[in-house]
Design a protein around this motif. Structure first.
Motif, PDB file in Angstrom:
ATOM      1  N   THR A   1     -13.032  -1.533  -4.662  1.00 18.77           N
ATOM      2  CA  THR A   1     -12.669  -0.129  -4.597  1.00 18.77           C
ATOM      3  C   THR A   1     -12.043   0.230  -5.926  1.00 18.77           C
TER       4      THR A   1
ATOM      5  N   VAL B   1      -8.022   3.420  -0.365  1.00 21.15           N
ATOM      6  CA  VAL B   1      -8.451   2.406   0.591  1.00 21.15           C
ATOM      7  C   VAL B   1      -8.691   3.072   1.946  1.00 21.15           C
TER       8      VAL B   1
ATOM      9  N   THR C   1     -11.160  -9.756  -4.225  1.00 22.48           N
ATOM     10  CA  THR C   1     -10.832  -9.291  -2.879  1.00 22.48           C
ATOM     11  C   THR C   1     -11.600  -8.001  -2.661  1.00 22.48           C
TER      12      THR C   1
ATOM     13  N   LEU D   1     -10.415  -5.209  -2.045  1.00 24.62           N
ATOM     14  CA  LEU D   1      -9.738  -4.113  -2.731  1.00 24.62           C
ATOM     15  C   LEU D   1     -10.239  -3.952  -4.159  1.00 24.62           C
TER      16      LEU D   1
ATOM     17  N   VAL E   1      -0.973  -0.942  -4.257  1.00 23.96           N
ATOM     18  CA  VAL E   1      -2.294  -0.444  -3.868  1.00 23.96           C
ATOM     19  C   VAL E   1      -2.155   1.046  -3.608  1.00 23.96           C
TER      20      VAL E   1
ATOM     21  N   ALA F   1      -8.085   0.786  -6.880  1.00 28.35           N
ATOM     22  CA  ALA F   1      -7.206   0.643  -5.722  1.00 28.35           C
ATOM     23  C   ALA F   1      -5.902  -0.064  -6.076  1.00 28.35           C
ATOM     24  N   ILE F   2      -5.991  -1.092  -6.910  1.00 31.66           N
ATOM     25  CA  ILE F   2      -4.782  -1.832  -7.287  1.00 31.66           C
ATOM     26  C   ILE F   2      -4.328  -1.340  -8.658  1.00 31.66           C
TER      27      ILE F   2
ATOM     28  N   GLN G   1      -8.303  -6.848   4.860  1.00 28.49           N
ATOM     29  CA  GLN G   1      -8.954  -6.927   3.561  1.00 28.49           C
ATOM     30  C   GLN G   1      -8.032  -6.438   2.453  1.00 28.49           C
ATOM     31  N   ASN G   2      -6.811  -6.100   2.810  1.00 24.16           N
ATOM     32  CA  ASN G   2      -5.883  -5.591   1.817  1.00 24.16           C
ATOM     33  C   ASN G   2      -5.065  -6.696   1.172  1.00 24.16           C
TER      34      ASN G   2
ATOM     35  N   MET H   1     -10.559  -1.023   5.876  1.00 19.72           N
ATOM     36  CA  MET H   1     -10.095  -2.085   4.981  1.00 19.72           C
ATOM     37  C   MET H   1      -8.711  -2.574   5.396  1.00 19.72           C
TER      38      MET H   1
ATOM     39  N   VAL I   1       0.880  -1.169   0.000  1.00 14.91           N
ATOM     40  CA  VAL I   1       0.000   0.000   0.000  1.00 14.91           C
ATOM     41  C   VAL I   1       0.915   1.216   0.000  1.00 14.91           C
TER      42      VAL I   1
ATOM     43  N   TYR J   1      -4.071  -9.518  -1.363  1.00 13.03           N
ATOM     44  CA  TYR J   1      -4.323  -9.729  -2.786  1.00 13.03           C
ATOM     45  C   TYR J   1      -3.509 -10.925  -3.235  1.00 13.03           C
TER      46      TYR J   1
END
Length: 190
Positions: A102, A166, A97, A99, A161, A105-106, A175-176, A170, A61, A178
């Motif tokens: 969102t 995020v 996931t 993420l 990320v 996000a990735i 929840q982050n 999260m 992140v 992947y």
């Protein structure tokens, strides 16, 4: 034995022989080896090497991503000697996931090079593709516009990320996480 059973048995034997012949041909025409996490695949036409494997198990992140801070997956590809020209495509397979829900996000960036050093060694100015991952399944990250040659070409795929997309919730609920993997394929163009 009645005639229907005899015909069924003959057809079954023929299908079994075709299955064995196809598996033998596939085994002899493509090989894969694993050495210290490096996956090497070659066919009669293309040679693709996954340096460190294609699996993505962690994505950092980041507020500001750089090639040094992002997760990177490297692969190399070349045309085998005396084979038909082809273009390389890099695909990402990912599972759902939180993420991914969102949007944006990735992130990913693809860079290329003719040496083992990425053209994006210090920044992403030389990228050939970039985007976001917002859903599970397969996503084409990059299709090379030039044909592969017998000279090896290197591809670097960076993932991270975007911290601005995020929430703390999260991040605190794990929840982050992947996971996914990249794979490359080359399609003949002639």
């Amino acid at each position: 034995m009645n005639q229907k059973k005899l015909i069924g048995t003959i057809i079954g034997i023929i299908f079994f022989v075709v299955l064995i012949a196809g598996a033998t041909f596939a085994w002899l025409s493509a090989t894969a080896t694993v050495t210290n996490g490096t996956y090497n695949v070659s066919t009669k036409n293309f040679v693709i090497n996954y340096v460190g494997g294609g699996t993505i198990s962690s994505v950092p992140v980041l507020s500001t991503a750089t090639p040094a801070t992002a997760t990177v997956k490297q692969l190399s590809a070349a045309l085998a000697n005396n084979s038909v020209a082809g273009k390389l495509t890099i695909t990402l397979t990912t599972e759902s996931t939180s993420l991914l829900t969102t949007s944006g996000a990735i992130n990913y960036v693809v860079c290329t090079s003719t040496t083992t050093a990425s053209s994006c060694a210090s920044n992403f100015n030389s990228k050939v593709a970039s985007g976001t991952i917002t859903k599970s399944g397969n996503l084409t990250l990059y299709t090379d516009t030039s044909d592969l040659t017998t000279s090896t070409k290197y591809y670097f795929v960076y993932f991270w990320v975007d911290a601005s997309k995020v929430t703390n919730e999260m991040m605190s609920n794990n929840q982050n996480k992947y996971s996914g993997y990249i794979h490359a394929s080359a399609a003949q163009t002639q």
